[in-house]
Design an enzyme around this catalytic site. Structure first.
Site, mmCIF file in Angstrom:
data_model
loop_
_atom_site.group_PDB
_atom_site.id
_atom_site.type_symbol
_atom_site.label_atom_id
_atom_site.label_comp_id
_atom_site.label_asym_id
_atom_site.label_seq_id
_atom_site.Cartn_x
_atom_site.Cartn_y
_atom_site.Cartn_z
ATOM 1 N N THR A 65 0.086 0.029 6.746
ATOM 2 C CA THR A 65 0.155 -0.890 5.606
ATOM 3 C C THR A 65 0.173 -2.319 6.133
ATOM 4 O O THR A 65 0.807 -2.594 7.156
ATOM 5 C CB THR A 65 1.416 -0.625 4.758
ATOM 6 O OG1 THR A 65 1.568 -1.702 3.833
ATOM 7 C CG2 THR A 65 2.691 -0.492 5.572
ATOM 8 N N GLY A 66 -0.549 -3.211 5.449
ATOM 9 C CA GLY A 66 -0.574 -4.603 5.911
ATOM 10 C C GLY A 66 -1.953 -5.195 5.733
ATOM 11 O O GLY A 66 -2.737 -4.732 4.889
ATOM 12 N N ARG A 93 -14.830 -6.077 -1.167
ATOM 13 C CA ARG A 93 -14.012 -5.952 0.063
ATOM 14 C C ARG A 93 -13.350 -4.570 0.160
ATOM 15 O O ARG A 93 -12.801 -4.053 -0.799
ATOM 16 C CB ARG A 93 -12.948 -7.052 0.044
ATOM 17 C CG ARG A 93 -12.007 -7.048 1.245
ATOM 18 C CD ARG A 93 -10.730 -6.294 0.971
ATOM 19 N NE ARG A 93 -9.783 -6.436 2.069
ATOM 20 C CZ ARG A 93 -8.701 -5.674 2.210
ATOM 21 N NH1 ARG A 93 -8.441 -4.722 1.344
ATOM 22 N NH2 ARG A 93 -7.896 -5.860 3.226
ATOM 23 N N THR A 151 0.905 -1.145 0.000
ATOM 24 C CA THR A 151 0.000 0.000 0.000
ATOM 25 C C THR A 151 0.942 1.191 0.000
ATOM 26 O O THR A 151 2.136 1.005 0.233
ATOM 27 C CB THR A 151 -0.848 -0.028 1.300
ATOM 28 O OG1 THR A 151 -1.868 -1.022 1.154
ATOM 29 C CG2 THR A 151 -1.508 1.278 1.647
HETATM 30 N N1 GLY Z 1 -3.736 -2.402 3.930
HETATM 31 C C1 GLY Z 1 -4.361 -2.405 2.688
HETATM 32 C C2 GLY Z 1 -5.526 -3.234 2.650
HETATM 33 O O1 GLY Z 1 -5.649 -4.173 3.424
HETATM 34 O O2 GLY Z 1 -6.378 -3.027 1.808
#
Ligand code: GLY
Length: 591
Positions: free
Chosen positions: A506-507, A483, A455
């Site tokens: 991020t993750g 989603r 990300t």
């Molecule tokens: N961290 C980005 C996502 O899970 O969409």
């Protein structure tokens, strides 16, 4: 009338503290004040003695003085009559005929040349009491602050009581006792933290805590009806009670305490730790996703990632070092990453289960705590720009899918066919994931996979003291059912609050949503008084699973942190102190 009533303060409550802590050795010095460097009359609040007022009036130039009074710490939004006249009348009674009031809550107004014009003529400024946060929000970082410094340079005097005392240091105690909340003041007295009503309100522990956090500064606790008069580095105590100096514990030396009363003269230089503590003026941190390049990646591959981060960092840095806003810097930095096919945001976003791209982004302003976000957009070339428009042009925070697309049409933002976002690299990884999931559908992602997704994000502290944070992503490869991850959720993937920090995550988005990661980091700082580093480490290490991802963050003093539990994180940082880092694996930063 300014009251004159001697107050006998009791130092006894402070004595146990002095006994357990050290006593500062007080160097004997010859005292020769230098008025040409300007003077500060810093008053600890309470009733003001004639001695203090007379000293201020004398330094102001007596009957010749041109005085500006700043009453902005008070709760009055505007300054109605007869209050305004009462203020000028008080000073007239002291022989100063020429008194002007300067008051606004509006920083734009404080930056207007016409508004600060009286300061350019003034020989003296008086800052009255109330809440120092009101003074800081209106004037820190504005032309008013510049003019106050100019007044001191030309030998003028600035006096203030209570909040008008606290605001005079650069690192300022806003409130809180015994755990202080720390903000920024006008930095008229460098290298110090001033606390007021010191003995009367039992503030010893909070000043010690403030100095523990800022060991390069000297704590100056001034009790009521007492003032420290400072000229250059020379300082003299006047009034009825005590001034207490606090210096940080060092090695096996305990916290230093020096209690001084009327007549005591010192040279503050003797107490200031050698190294000057200059506030960080601006800071920027960028991430290009949790994860790293493979160990056997070619030098060209590593260099391409580094170049991508560098281009984004330089874009934001050039904006913020020129005095641009944190919001502009965050949006422009993320735009560069969205346009780079290496990163999972904009061009180069991952494929969803339908072989298409759905993009999420958010941005948050730490000054107003307003934010904007979009989720599941498919034709918007730069989702971060649309997120900002949601914040600025609507009364909503998060728009999704077709509604967000309709808003993009209304706002005339740049559009693109969905396959513009596709890259061969992402298609191959989608095919790999599809094949795997066909054999064994993944209900929950295992933490170890987080690093595969990435990300982008950016956090900035600007020269006006404002934080902003933003995040943009293509989400998770092969994502289904519309989603939405954490990136467009304020408090999960993005958060900014000028009182604490700005954060971008991020993750595995689901984990960051479950644990409100970015908001939680800010709340730990605000409510537990923890540092940014401790707060971020606690949430990443104690609440999330190893491998879930990471965060980048900046606290309100410009301290940059990153914490990740993935194998590496694409990250870069720069600040006004000369820091400049571009890192991918677990290399050490220059911090
Ligand atoms: N961290 C980005 C996502 O899970 O969409």
């Amino acid at each position: 009338m300014i009251m004159s009533k001697p107050i006998c303060k009791n130092i006894l409550p402070f004595i146990p503290l002095i006994l357990v802590l050290g006593v500062i050795a007080c160097p004997s010095i010859s005292y020769a004040a230098d008025k040409s460097q300007g003077s500060l009359v810093i008053v600890g609040g309470g009733e003001q003695t004639d001695e203090i007022t007379d000293r201020f009036v004398e330094l102001a130039g007596g009957a010749e003085a041109k005085l500006v009074v700043i009453p902005t710490a008070s709760s009055d939004e505007t300054l109605p009559e007869p209050k305004a006249s009462a203020i000028t009348e008080r000073w007239r009674a002291r022989g100063i005929e020429n008194t002007v009031l300067l008051h606004t809550r509006d920083r734009d107004e404080a930056n207007r040349n016409e508004f600060s014009a009286p300061l350019r003529e003034a020989t003296a400024v008086w800052i009255s009491g109330g809440a120092q946060t009101r003074l800081a929000s209106a004037y820190v970082g504005t032309k008013v602050q510049t003019e106050l410094h100019a007044l001191l340079k030309r030998g003028g005097v600035i006096g203030g009581t209570s909040a008008g005392a606290a605001i005079q240091s650069g690192v300022m105690i806003e409130n809180g006792n015994p755990v202080p909340n720390i903000g920024r003041g006008l930095d008229l007295l460098p290298n110090a933290i001033i606390d007021q009503h010191f003995l009367a309100r039992n503030r010893g522990n909070r000043l010690i805590e403030a100095i523990r956090r800022h060991p390069n500064l000297v704590g100056i606790g001034i009790d009521e009806a007492t003032a420290l008069v400072v000229q250059g580095s020379r300082a003299e105590v006047i009034g009825d009670s005590y001034v207490v100096l606090v210096t940080a514990a060092k090695g096996d030396q305990p916290t230093g305490i020096l209690t001084m009363r009327k007549g005591k003269k010192i040279d503050l230089k003797e107490f200031a730790p050698k190294q000057k503590s200059k506030p960080i003026e601006w800071a920027i941190v960028v991430h290009g996703g949790a994860g790293s390049v493979r160990d056997d990646a070619s030098d060209e591959t590593v260099q391409a990632w580094r170049n991508g981060l560098k281009k984004a960092l330089d874009q934001g840095k050039s904006i913020v070092e020129e005095g641009g806003t944190s919001l502009d810097a965050v949006a422009a930095t993320i735009r560069v990453l969205e346009d780079n096919p290496l990163f999972n945001a904009g061009k180069g976003a991952v494929f969803n289960s339908a072989g298409e791209h759905e993009l999420d982004a958010s941005i948050m302003d730490g000054k107003t705590m307003d934010g904007g976000a979009v989720a599941g957009v498919s034709t918007v070339r730069n989702p971060i720009g649309l997120a900002r428009l949601v914040m600025e042009k609507t009364r909503h925070v998060l728009l999704s899918g077709p509604g967000a697309e309709q808003f993009a049409t209304e706002q005339k933002v740049e559009r693109t066919p969905n396959d513009y976002f596709s890259t061969e690299r992402r298609r191959e990884s989608w095919e790999r994931v599809r094949e795997k999931e066909a054999k064994k559908p993944t209900v929950r992602l295992s933490p170890a996979q987080a690093w595969q997704y990435g990300t982008v994000g950016c956090v900035v502290l600007d020269t006006h003291g404002n934080l902003a944070a933003g995040t943009s992503t293509g989400g998770l490869t092969n994502k289904k059912f519309g989603r939405i991850g954490d990136s467009p959720i304020l408090g999960a993937g993005t958060y900014a609050d000028n009182q604490t920090c700005g954060v971008s995550a991020t993750g595995i988005g689901e984990q960051f949503i479950r644990h409100s990661v970015t908001a939680q980091i800010s709340q730990l700082m605000r409510h537990r008084g923890w540092t940014l580093k401790r707060s971020a480490e606690y949430v990443l290490n104690e609440q999330l699973n190893k491998g879930d991802g990471g965060v980048i963050a900046i606290d309100r003093f410009g301290k940059i942190e990153w914490v990740y539990t993935s194998p590496g994180m694409f990250r870069a940082a720069a600040d006004s102190e000369g820091r400049y880092d571009i890192l991918i694996r677990d290399e050490e930063s220059s911090d």
